[in-house]
Design a protein around this motif. Structure first.
Motif, PDB file in Angstrom:
ATOM      1  N   GLY A 156       3.315   3.184  -6.502  1.00 28.05           N
ATOM      2  CA  GLY A 156       4.155   3.463  -5.332  1.00 28.05           C
ATOM      3  C   GLY A 156       3.404   3.449  -4.033  1.00 28.05           C
ATOM      4  N   ILE A 157       2.422   2.537  -3.917  1.00 26.40           N
ATOM      5  CA  ILE A 157       1.663   2.446  -2.670  1.00 26.40           C
ATOM      6  C   ILE A 157       2.510   1.683  -1.644  1.00 26.40           C
ATOM      7  N   GLY A 158       2.663   2.265  -0.488  1.00 24.72           N
ATOM      8  CA  GLY A 158       3.446   1.595   0.559  1.00 24.72           C
ATOM      9  C   GLY A 158       2.605   0.546   1.270  1.00 24.72           C
ATOM     10  N   ALA A 159       2.942  -0.706   1.076  1.00 22.29           N
ATOM     11  CA  ALA A 159       2.210  -1.816   1.697  1.00 22.29           C
ATOM     12  C   ALA A 159       3.058  -2.450   2.797  1.00 22.29           C
ATOM     13  N   LYS A 160       2.518  -2.485   4.024  1.00 23.13           N
ATOM     14  CA  LYS A 160       3.205  -3.122   5.140  1.00 23.13           C
ATOM     15  C   LYS A 160       2.935  -4.630   5.075  1.00 23.13           C
ATOM     16  N   ILE A 161       3.996  -5.389   5.111  1.00 25.59           N
ATOM     17  CA  ILE A 161       3.878  -6.849   4.996  1.00 25.59           C
ATOM     18  C   ILE A 161       3.920  -7.440   6.412  1.00 25.59           C
ATOM     19  N   ARG A 162       2.804  -8.117   6.799  1.00 26.12           N
ATOM     20  CA  ARG A 162       2.706  -8.732   8.119  1.00 26.12           C
ATOM     21  C   ARG A 162       2.342 -10.205   7.967  1.00 26.12           C
ATOM     22  N   ILE A 163       2.604 -10.943   9.112  1.00 26.19           N
ATOM     23  CA  ILE A 163       2.326 -12.393   9.063  1.00 26.19           C
ATOM     24  C   ILE A 163       0.860 -12.609   8.942  1.00 26.19           C
TER      25      ILE A 163
END
Length: 872
Positions: A865-872
Motif C-alpha cells: 500500500g505504498i502511495g506512489a505519485k505518477i508523474r511525466i
C-alpha cells in the motif's frame, strides 16, 4: 492387754479380738499403697509376696471393724495404685516407729529363735498417717494402723514353732516411752531424725489383730545430712540408702520386766523401696502488672501447682516462702534468682493430689539472666522463653526462703532453705505464633555485579513494609513493646526450601496490643520495615519454578516461611533481647498477569544511538518507555539478557543502574550488542536478517528476552535458574517524528520504512521518501534489487541499483533518482499510465544492502500500500 483403758494412745479393740478371715496374710496385702510388711531385720519393710493361707486352729479370728472397713475400701483400689510402694511412709514413719518398735519388743526379751520369729512374722499395715501439729523442733505425727504376727512368713519350721509357742505363752508385750534415733551410716553417720514414742501394749499371739493409734513427736536431724540425701534423690542418683535405728527402751511382759535395752535395727533400701519424685504440674500461670503496689514496677506472678500424693499421708502445711531460680549458662554455674514466692496454707489429704496456690513478685531481671552466654548469642532467658513457646519442658529450681508467717516453725524454714527442688514447667505450644504475615511496598534489588562473591551485596535484596500479627500467650497480661526485631527466614515452595531471607540487621518496629477479631485472644500487631534484606537462593530449580509460577500462573503462589525471630522487648522490668523465637507464616503472591506479559510491558523506543560497530557487531544505546505490570518495584545494578528471535540468540541486552517502578517507566536507558554471528554462528546471521527484514517491513514482530548464566555475574546460579524464564516482547513499529498527520502514509495505522514514492515515466526513474530507523546515526544503502507490484501480483517495474551508496540520515529523507526498468505491456504498466498525474497504490519487494559504520548486511523488505505519485 490391748483393750486396757489405761493405754490411752491405743485404739480400743472389739471384745473378740480374733480375726475371722481364713487368709489374714492375703487380706493384709490388699491394703495397697497404704500398707507395708515388716519381714526381717535385714529387710523389715519389704512386702512379703507369699500367698499361702494360714490357720490358727479352731479359734475365730476377727479384726477390728476399723481395720476391716479400711481393708474393704483399699482392696477396691486400682491395681496400679496397689502396686505402688509407699516408701515415704515406710521409711519416714514406719522405720522410725513401727519397724524399730516391733523389732525391739521381741528382740531383747526372748531367745534368739523368738527374736528371729518376731522379726520375720511381724506385719504392720498403716491405715493413716497425719501430721497432727507442728512444733518448734519438728512435728507431731499420728499413726493409725494394724499390727499382727503372721507365722507363715517365717522360713524355718523350728523357729516358727518356737515363736508361736513363746508368743502364746507371753500373750502381751508392753514397751515404755522411748526415743528412736535414725542415722545414715553411709553419710558419716549423720542423724536423719529423732522420734519420741509413747508406751505401747500389744497382743503378740499369732493372728491377733492390734489396732494402733499413737501420737509420736518427730524431730529433724542434721540438716546438712538430710540435704545430701535429698539432693541425690531429686537428682535421680539415689539408688541405695542404708538407715539405722537406735533406741533405749524398757520392755515387760505381764509381771516380767526385762529392764532397759539398747536396740539397733538396720535397713537397706534399694530398687522400688526408693520412691519416685512426686509429679508436679502447673495448672495455671498468670503474669501481670503488680496490682498491690502500682508504683512498684515489678511483675506479679500467680501460679497454681498440682503435686501428686500417692500415700496415706495427711497434713496441713503452713504458709511458706520460696526463692525461684532458673538455670544459668552451664549446669555448673550458680542458679539465677529471679523471684520470691509465697504459698498459702495447704491441706494435704491422703492419696489425693495437693493443690498449691503460689504468688510472687519479679522485681527486676538480673544482668546474668539477660546477658549472652560466653561464646553464644543466647542468654539464659532466651533459652527459657524459646523453650516455653515451643511447648518444651523447662526446669526451674525452688529453694526455701523466709516464711511469710510467724506460725511457720523455724526448723521447717531451715530445712527448706537447705534443699533445692527441681520443678519441671511445660510450656504451651502456641502453634502458629505468627497468625498473619503480610508485606506491602515490596522492592527487589538485584546484586551489585562488582561485589565480593558470597557477600551480602552479591545477593538479591528485598525491601518491604511487614505487618505481623502475633498470637500472645494468654498468661501475658502486662504491657510489652518490641522496639526492634531481626530474623532469619527460610522460604519454602510446596515443601521445598529455595532461599533464605537474611534479616539479621536490627530493624526498628512498632508493637500495638489488640484483640482478635472475635475478642477471644490478645494479639500484638508488629510493624517493621525491611531494608535491603539479602535473599540467598539455595535451590535454583525451585526458585525458577517459583518465578515462573508468579509470572505466568493463574493461581496464587503460596510461599511458606519458617522464621527464627530475635526481638528486643521493653517491659515493666526493663529492656532485654530474646533470640530464636520460632514462628511460621505464609505469603500468597497473586500472579499479576498470565502468559501475556510481553503484551502488557508495551515497550516504545524513544531514542536509539549507535555507539560502535564492527564488521559483525553493532553496539547501541536506547532510551525506552515501558509499563511494569507487576505490583513490585526493583533496583537493578546490572543485568544482561539474551535477545532471541525464533529461538535463536542474536544480541545481548544490558541494563545498568536501573530503577524500575510499578506502572509506567519512562526514559529507561539500556544498552545492546547486536552480534548474531558471535551469538549463534551462521544460523544467527540468517535469523538476524529475518528480524531486521520483519522490522523495516512493519510486520508484527516478537522477540524474546531470556536470562543466562552471566545475567548476574556474581550469581551464576540464579542466572541459570532464570534462564528457564522467557519474556516475549512485541517490537515497536518504525515511526518518524512528523508522520502522524499524514493519513496517506499510514493507511493501516503502521508507519513503513518507505513512506511514499514518486515515479517519473519519461525518465524511468523513481524517488522514495524513507523513514530512518535511527534517530542519531546515518546508515547507507549499498544496493537495491526491488520489484514494484500492482494489485499485489502484477509487476510494474524493477530497480537494480548498485552504483554508489547513498545516505539515509535520521528522520525522513529522499533517495536519489533510482533507475526503473518498466514492465511494458503488462497490467501493471497500464495501471501506471492510467494513474498519470495522480497516485497509485503499489507493493514492493526488495533485497537491500545496507552499511552502518563498519557493519554491513542484507535485508529483505516487503511493503504494501505504498502511495506512489505518477508523474511525466
Amino acid at each position: 492387754m490391748i483393750d486396757d483403758p489405761s493405754a490411752p494412745l491405743l485404739g480400743r479393740a472389739p471384745t473378740n479380738s480374733r480375726d475371722t478371715s481364713p487368709h489374714p496374710s492375703k487380706q493384709h496385702r490388699e491394703f495397697g499403697s497404704s500398707s507395708f510388711i515388716l519381714s526381717s531385720e535385714s529387710a523389715p519393710l519389704l512386702r512379703h509376696d507369699d500367698s499361702r493361707s494360714i490357720s490358727y486352729g479352731t479359734e475365730d479370728q476377727r479384726r477390728p471393724s476399723t481395720s476391716t472397713s479400711r481393708s474393704a475400701v483399699d482392696s477396691e483400689d486400682p491395681p496400679r495404685r496397689r502396686r505402688r510402694p509407699s516408701w515415704p511412709i515406710n521409711i519416714a514413719v514406719s522405720s522410725l516407729i513401727a519397724a524399730v518398735l516391733l523389732t525391739l519388743v521381741f528382740g531383747f526379751a526372748a531367745p534368739s529363735a523368738v527374736k528371729q520369729y518376731a522379726q520375720e512374722a511381724a506385719v504392720f499395715t498403716p491405715q493413716k498417717i497425719s501430721i497432727d501439729s507442728a512444733t518448734s523442733e519438728g512435728v507431731s505425727v499420728r499413726i493409725q494402723g494394724e499390727f499382727l504376727l503372721d507365722g507363715s512368713r517365717v522360713s524355718g519350721a523350728l523357729i516358727r514353732s518356737t515363736g508361736r509357742f513363746a508368743t502364746w505363752i507371753a500373750r502381751e508385750v508392753e514397751t515404755s516411752d522411748a526415743q528412736v534415733d535414725v542415722y545414715l551410716p553411709e553419710y558419716d553417720n549423720v542423724l536423719l531424725s529423732r522420734a519420741s514414742l509413747p508406751a505401747v501394749k500389744v497382743n503378740i499371739r499369732e493372728g491377733h489383730s492390734n489396732y494402733i493409734n499413737i501420737l509420736a513427736d518427730l524431730q529433724s536431724g542434721d540438716v546438712d545430712g538430710i540435704r545430701q540425701v535429698a539432693d541425690k534423690w531429686m537428682g535421680g542418683r539415689l539408688t541405695q540408702l542404708r538407715v539405722q535405728g537406735t533406741a533405749n527402751v524398757d520392755i515387760k511382759s505381764g509381771i516380767l520386766k526385762f529392764g532397759s535395752q539398747i536396740i539397733t535395727a538396720d535397713k537397706v533400701l534399694d530398687g522400688q523401696d526408693i520412691p519416685h519424685l512426686p509429679s508436679i504440674s502447673v495448672t495455671k500461670l498468670n503474669v501481670h502488672e503488680n496490682p498491690w503496689k502500682p508504683q512498684d514496677p515489678g511483675i506479679a506472678v500467680e501460679v497454681a501447682v498440682n503435686i501428686s500424693n500417692d500415700y496415706a499421708l495427711s497434713l496441713v502445711i503452713p504458709p511458706l516462702g520460696f526463692d525461684i531460680f532458673v538455670p544459668n549458662c552451664i549446669p555448673t554455674d550458680p542458679y539465677i534468682l529471679v523471684a520470691d514466692m509465697t504459698t498459702n496454707e495447704v491441706n494435704v489429704q491422703p492419696a489425693e493430689p495437693a493443690y498449691v496456690d503460689v504468688s510472687g513478685i519479679v522485681r527486676h531481671l538480673p544482668s546474668e539472666l539477660t546477658e549472652a552466654c560466653p561464646g553464644k548469642k543466647d542468654s539464659p532467658l532466651d533459652l527459657i522463653i524459646s523453650g516455653y513457646l515451643k511447648g518444651q519442658k523447662t526446669i526451674i529450681y525452688v529453694r526455701g526462703a523466709d516464711a511469710p508467717s510467724s506460725s511457720t516453725p523455724a526448723w521447717m524454714v531451715d530445712l527448706l532453705k537447705s534443699v533445692t527442688i527441681p520443678v519441671p514447667v511445660t510450656g504451651h505450644d502456641f502453634g502458629q505464633l505468627i497468625k498473619n504475615f503480610s508485606m506491602s511496598d515490596v522492592h527487589f534489588s538485584l546484586p551489585d555485579p562488582f561485589a565480593e562473591p558470597g557477600s551480602p551485596d552479591a545477593q538479591p535484596k528485598v525491601s518491604a513494609m511487614v505487618k505481623v500479627m502475633v498470637d500472645l500467650p494468654e498468661e501475658m497480661n502486662f504491657d510489652v513493646d518490641i522496639p526492634r526485631v531481626r530474623a532469619n527466614v527460610d522460604v519454602y515452595y510446596q515443601g521445598d526450601k529455595f532461599g533464605v531471607l537474611d534479616l539479621s540487621e536490627w530493624q526498628p518496629s512498632n508493637a500495638t496490643r489488640i484483640n482478635d477479631t472475635d475478642g477471644s485472644r490478645p494479639l500484638l500487631l508488629v510493624t517493621f520495615e525491611i531494608k535491603d534484606g539479602p535473599l540467598q537462593v539455595t535451590d535454583n530449580d525451585v526458585f525458577s519454578e517459583v518465578v515462573q509460577s508468579i509470572l505466568f500462573g493463574s493461581e496464587p503462589v503460596n510461599l511458606d516461611l519458617q522464621v527464627l525471630v530475635d526481638g528486643e522487648l521493653a517491659t515493666t522490668l526493663g529492656q532485654f533481647t530474646v533470640h530464636d523465637i520460632p514462628a511460621q507464616g505464609s505469603i500468597d503472591v497473586k500472579p499479576p498477569f498470565g502468559s501475556s506479559i510481553g503484551g502488557l510491558i508495551k515497550p516504545k523506543i524513544e531514542t536509539l544511538e549507535i555507539l560502535h560497530t564492527t564488521h559483525s557487531t553493532v553496539s547501541l544505546k536506547a532510551t525506552v518507555n515501558f509499563t511494569n505490570p507487576i505490583p513490585y518495584s526493583a533496583t537493578i545494578p546490572y543485568i544482561d539478557c539474551l535477545l532471541l528471535f525464533n529461538g535463536t540468540a542474536l544480541a545481548h541486552v544490558t541494563g545498568r543502574s536501573l530503577s524500575v517502578v510499578s506502572g509506567d517507566n519512562e526514559g529507561v536507558s539500556i544498552e545492546a550488542l547486536w552480534s548474531p554471528f558471535a551469538s549463534s554462528g551462521d544460523t544467527g546471521v540468517i535469523r538476524g536478517r529475518e528480524l531486521l527484514s520483519s522490522y523495516v517491513s512493519g510486520w508484527n514482530t516478537t522477540v524474546t528476552l531470556q536470562a543466562h548464566e552471566g545475567s548476574i555475574p556474581t550469581l551464576p546460579d540464579i542466572g541459570r535458574a532464570l534462564s528457564n524464564i522467557q519474556f516475549d516482547i512485541m517490537v515497536p513499529h518504525l515511526g518518524a517524528p512528523d508522520d502522524d498527520d499524514d493519513d496517506d502514509n499510514d493507511k493501516n495505522g503502521k508507519p513503513y520504512f518507505i513512506k511514499d514514492a514518486t515515479l517519473h515515466i519519461w525518465s524511468s526513474t523513481a524517488v522514495f521518501t524513507l523513514i530512518s530507523p535511527l534517530s542519531h546515526s546515518t546508515l547507507y544503502i549499498n544496493s537495491i534489487d526491488a520489484t514494484a507490484l500492482y494489485n499485489h501480483t502484477e509487476p510494474i517495474g524493477r530497480i537494480d541499483y548498485t552504483n554508489f551508496p547513498f545516505a539515509v540520515p535520521p528522520g525522513i529523507s529522499q533517495t536519489p533518482k533510482l533507475p526503473v526498468t518498466p514492465e511494458l505491456g503488462g497490467v501493471g504498466y497500464d495501471a501506471v499510465r492510467k494513474a498519470l498525474g495522480g497516485t497509485l497504490l503499489m507493493d514492493a519487494k526488495a533485497e537491500v544492502g545496507i552499511t552502518l559504520g563498519e557493519y554491513s548486511t542484507t535485508i529483505f523488505y516487503q511493503g504494501k500500500g505504498i502511495g506512489a505519485k505518477i508523474r511525466i
